[in-house]
Structures are given as structure tokens and as C-alpha cells.
Motif scaffolding. Structure first.
Motif: not given
Length: 240
Positions: A201-203, A209-214, A225-229, A234-236
Motif C-alpha cells: 500500500i505505502d509503495k 503521488k510522485a506521478f501526480l506531481q509530474d 484514462k487509467t493510472i495503473n499502480l 513503475q506507474v503505467v
């Protein structure tokens, strides 16, 4: 003839007077009649009101006014208030001037669960909590095949969101898919967050949050359309 030590006599007399006054004061205090009940809450929620607590007291004890202080069972009063499903705990004590003080801590919902025809809150300890007629909690809505996911892990996830100021404001919904994976909805954006199973969960949230900032900085956030965690390294994302 032995000389009388008047200093010792005075000390004994003073001690006797102090004991007498203390006993007299204690007896008067114990026999004092209760004059009123005061209810205080330790939090700002209004799932239960002062009027409801006062009604609980009246139902169980009649009028508090006129009850002799030493005849009042404070433990019984605490238990009667604590039986209300909106209350986590209650601390009750009598003041010197004859007031009954009740300090009430309400349960804290971390999510609202929709399961079949049932709708209820899940509190921060993982217990079911009924909806309130007085206030609606601003917590994420959880829908889908809730039985298909690990209840303990789901509660850890909801607790994590509740304890994080950013996530608490921005995650407004969670859907449990048939396989147990979780999809989230975010306030202000129409993309879906593919969280996967409620593990790491934490990771996953740190990555989000890092993706959202950028993404916000690059003004690309509305293109997704989708943010895959699911993948912790990595965030896909997929675009519309």
C-alpha cells in the motif's frame, strides 16, 4: 513532673481538626444532590448529539437531578452511553459542585460500504458502524465484490487513506473487482486508478503521488484514462 510539650499538643489538635473537616467535607460531598448533566465530545463529528446522550441517561436513570452523588453508579452510566453504536467510549465523573460530566468519543468511520442491499460504515478499528440520521461522513464509497478481497487488508488500505490528508480528500470511491483487485476513483479527475490487490500500500501510493506531481506540472493529467499502480517499480498509464 514531666513538662508538657505544647507544640506537640498543638500539632495533635490541628491534625484532629483537619481530619474532622476532611471527613465532614467528604460526607457533605457524598450526600450532595446532582444538579445537572453536561455532555462534551472529544471530536467534531455529530453522529450522535448531546440530546441523544441526555435521552440515554433519562431512559436508564430517570432524571439525574436529585440523585444523591454517592448513590450514582458512574460505571453503569458509562456503559449505558457506550452501548450506543455511534460511541467508541465514554468517561463519566461527578464534579464537586454536583454536575455529572460525560466525555464522549465517537467512532470514526473510514469508509461507507455498499454490499448487496446493505449500507453501513466501516470504522477505524474495522467494525461495522450504522449510518447516522444526524450526519453523513465524507469517506470513500466501497462497492463491488467486497467478499472477494481480504477484509483485513482492505481495512488497512482504508485506514491508510483516512490517515493521509491528501488521499483522504482525493480518493472518493473504491470498487472491488471479481478477482479481488481494487479500482479507485479520484476527486476532480475522471481517470481510474488500478490499484490491484490491497498489498504494498505505502509503495503504491508513494508512486501515485510522485506521478501526480509530474503529471500536473506537465498539464497531462486530463489526458489519462487509467493510472495503473499494480507494478510497484513503475506507474503505467493509458490515454483516452
Amino acid at each position: 513532673m514531666k513538662k508538657i510539650n505544647w507544640n506537640n499538643v498543638r500539632l495533635v489538635l490541628i491534625l484532629g481538626i483537619v481530619i474532622f473537616l476532611y471527613s465532614f467535607s467528604s460526607k457533605r460531598n457524598a450526600e450532595r444532590m446532582m444538579t445537572q448533566a453536561e455532555v462534551e465530545f472529544t471530536d467534531s463529528e455529530n453522529f450522535i448529539t448531546k440530546e441523544i446522550v441526555n435521552k440515554l441517561l433519562i431512559q436508564n436513570f430517570g432524571s439525574i437531578t436529585g440523585i444523591q452523588k454517592d448513590k450514582l453508579d458512574l460505571n453503569k452510566v458509562e456503559k449505558s452511553i457506550g452501548k450506543n453504536p455511534m460511541v467508541e467510549r465514554a468517561e463519566v465523573y461527578a464534579t464537586v459542585d454536583g454536575k455529572l460530566k460525560a466525555i464522549v468519543t465517537q467512532r470514526k468511520p473510514v469508509a461507507r460500504i455498499f454490499s448487496g442491499s446493505q449500507s453501513y460504515y466501516l470504522d477505524h478499528k474495522g467494525g461495522k458502524m450504522p449510518l447516522s440520521d444526524n450526519e453523513t461522513a465524507r469517506v470513500p464509497l466501497v462497492t463491488g465484490d467486497i467478499a472477494k478481497t481480504n477484509a483485513k487488508k482492505l481495512h488497512e488500505l482504508l485506514d491508510y487513506i483516512y490517515d493521509d490528508n491528501f488521499l483522504k480528500k482525493n480518493i472518493i470511491g473504491l470498487s472491488v473487482l471479481p478477482g479481488g483487485n481494487i479500482v479507485m476513483q479520484s476527486r476532480g479527475y475522471d481517470y481510474e486508478i488500478m490499484f490491484g490487490a490491497p498489498i504494498n500500500i505505502d509503495k503504491k501510493f508513494k508512486n501515485y503521488k510522485a506521478f501526480l506531481q509530474d503529471a500536473v506540472r506537465d498539464t497531462l493529467i486530463t489526458n489519462y484514462k487509467t493510472i495503473n499502480l499494480k507494478f510497484t517499480q513503475q506507474v503505467v498509464c493509458t490515454k483516452k
